[in-house]
Design an enzyme around this catalytic site. Structure first.
Site, PDB file in Angstrom:
ATOM      1  N   LYS A 120      -1.396  -2.635  -6.333  1.00  0.00           N
ATOM      2  CA  LYS A 120      -0.578  -3.471  -7.216  1.00  0.00           C
ATOM      3  C   LYS A 120      -1.378  -4.143  -8.324  1.00  0.00           C
ATOM      4  O   LYS A 120      -0.803  -4.607  -9.303  1.00  0.00           O
ATOM      5  CB  LYS A 120       0.199  -4.505  -6.398  1.00  0.00           C
TER       6      LYS A 120
HETATM    7  N1  PMP Z   1       2.504  -0.157   0.407  1.00  0.00           N
HETATM    8  C1  PMP Z   1       2.484  -1.487   0.259  1.00  0.00           C
HETATM    9  C2  PMP Z   1       1.693  -2.292   1.222  1.00  0.00           C
HETATM   10  C3  PMP Z   1       3.212  -2.090  -0.775  1.00  0.00           C
HETATM   11  O1  PMP Z   1       3.191  -3.421  -0.917  1.00  0.00           O
HETATM   12  C4  PMP Z   1       3.974  -1.268  -1.637  1.00  0.00           C
HETATM   13  C5  PMP Z   1       4.775  -1.891  -2.735  1.00  0.00           C
HETATM   14  N2  PMP Z   1       5.994  -2.482  -2.364  1.00  0.00           N
HETATM   15  C6  PMP Z   1       3.972   0.120  -1.439  1.00  0.00           C
HETATM   16  C7  PMP Z   1       3.223   0.631  -0.414  1.00  0.00           C
HETATM   17  C8  PMP Z   1       4.790   1.064  -2.263  1.00  0.00           C
HETATM   18  O2  PMP Z   1       4.342   1.203  -3.586  1.00  0.00           O
HETATM   19  P1  PMP Z   1       5.412   1.343  -4.737  1.00  0.00           P
HETATM   20  O3  PMP Z   1       6.094   0.020  -4.875  1.00  0.00           O
HETATM   21  O4  PMP Z   1       4.607   1.686  -5.947  1.00  0.00           O
HETATM   22  O5  PMP Z   1       6.377   2.400  -4.373  1.00  0.00           O
END
Ligand code: PMP
Length: 344
Positions: A48
């Site tokens: 992120k």
């Molecule tokens: N794994 C974790 C620990 C996350 O916080 C997130 C984001 N919500 C994701 C995977 C998934 O990534 P994305 O939001 O880019 O689909």
């Protein structure tokens, strides 16, 4: 970006350029070559950081953000941490509406990073005024000079990964990647990375990972929103009770569903077998590979890249706590003492 042995201007210089690490044991029973894109090497310990920095810098370029402005977001924790980190360096206020499902560790961390945190109930519908979406929207409307990142419905979330994660993986695998396996929450990671990879080679297979209790897989298959698919589950950051526009459903070839229990055990196994201490969704993504491997999906010369989105330290009170595992029934009838010595 500079090399790690150089001096950096600030922590944001270290965002991205994460390593691709060969998985030597955990998938050794299957044909193919397996590599993990280990996103905990970002300074905020998750993928992120990429979107927080990218989206905030795009807003600055467009003149939307000025020093002292407030950045608002809904987050299961990781995005919040990354936004808080970027806000500190760039001089913004950070306000976060988070789900009550988020671990206490994550919430404490956000506060430590200077964010103002609103904890909202997890098991209410997205349009309920108490949901973290509605709380964030309301705060944004009420606060003059605020920017709402809105990662679930922001095209820049996809663009961030199109511009960084995708090119990095293509370069690191020297164009040999055949399969990308990634969890889908907002869908930004999988969609942006897939877009770049498919532009280089349309044959790269894109496999999304979804949770039981989430509507995403069913929506991908039918393009219909089926409320019956929605029920509570434990994995944070994976799957959804709404359809995010940051997910490009057309670019994803298939979704695999994984259980809370399997994902937790697989995360623990990654630590034991690969020495990589990663989060719950990394376990989920690896579990999807195991399920696909058992079906004979991968061939000898395949290059499979799995994204490990964050670090294990954020789950000490959950999947890495034997007590928690036992309370969930994940050790079945094994008692806690015996469970501590369980062999993976
Ligand atoms: N794994 C974790 C620990 C996350 O916080 C997130 C984001 N919500 C994701 C995977 C998934 O990534 P994305 O939001 O880019 O689909």
């Amino acid at each position: 970006m500079k090399h790690r042995n150089q001096v950096f201007d600030n922590v944001l210089d270290l965002v991205g350029k994460t390593p691709l690490i060969k998985l030597n044991k955990i998938a050794s029973e299957f044909e193919g070559n397996f590599f993990a894109k280990v996103e905990s090497f970002n300074p905020g310990n998750s993928s992120k950081d990429r979107i927080a920095l990218y989206i905030i810098e795009q807003a600055e370029k467009k003149g939307i953000l000025k020093p002292g402005d407030t950045i608002i977001e809904t987050t299961s924790g990781n995005t919040g941490f990354s936004i808080a980190m970027v806000s500190i360096i760039k001089g913004y206020e950070c306000v976060l509406a988070v789900s009550s499902k988020s671990s206490a560790d994550k919430i404490d961390m956000l506060k430590t990073m200077g964010a103002k945190v609103y904890v909202c109930p997890a098991h209410v519908s997205a349009d309920d005024p108490r949901s973290y979406y509605q709380v964030a929207k309301r705060l944004h409307e009420e606060m003059k000079g605020s920017v709402y990142i809105n990662q679930y419905f922001n095209q820049l979330n996809i663009d961030a990964h199109y511009n960084s994660t995708g090119p990095e993986i293509w370069k690191q695998t020297e164009g040999k990647i055949t399969h990308l396996v990634a969890c889908s929450g907002t869908g930004g990671t999988i969609s942006g990375t897939a877009k770049y990879l498919k532009e280089q080679n349309p044959d790269v297979k894109i496999i999304g990972v979804d949770a039981f209790g989430s509507v995403i897989k069913k929506y991908h298959e039918t393009r219909e929103f089926d409320e019956k698919e929605i029920y509570p589950y434990r994995i944070e950051g994976l799957g959804k009770n709404l359809i995010p526009s940051a997910t490009d459903f057309d670019i994803i070839d298939e979704f695999v569903k994984v259980t809370d229990e399997d994902s937790a055990h697989t995360a623990r196994m990654i630590a034991k077998e690969e020495g990589l201490f990663v989060g719950y969704t990394s376990g989920a993504a690896m579990q999807a590979i195991k399920q696909l491997g058992e079906q004979g999906t991968f061939k000898k010369d395949d290059t499979v890249v799995v994204i490990f989105p964050d670090h294990g330290s954020r789950y000490m009170s959950k999947i890495y706590s034997d007590k928690w595992m036992n309370e969930q029934g994940f050790f079945d009838s094994v008692n806690v003492e015996a469970a501590q010595n369980i062999e993976y």
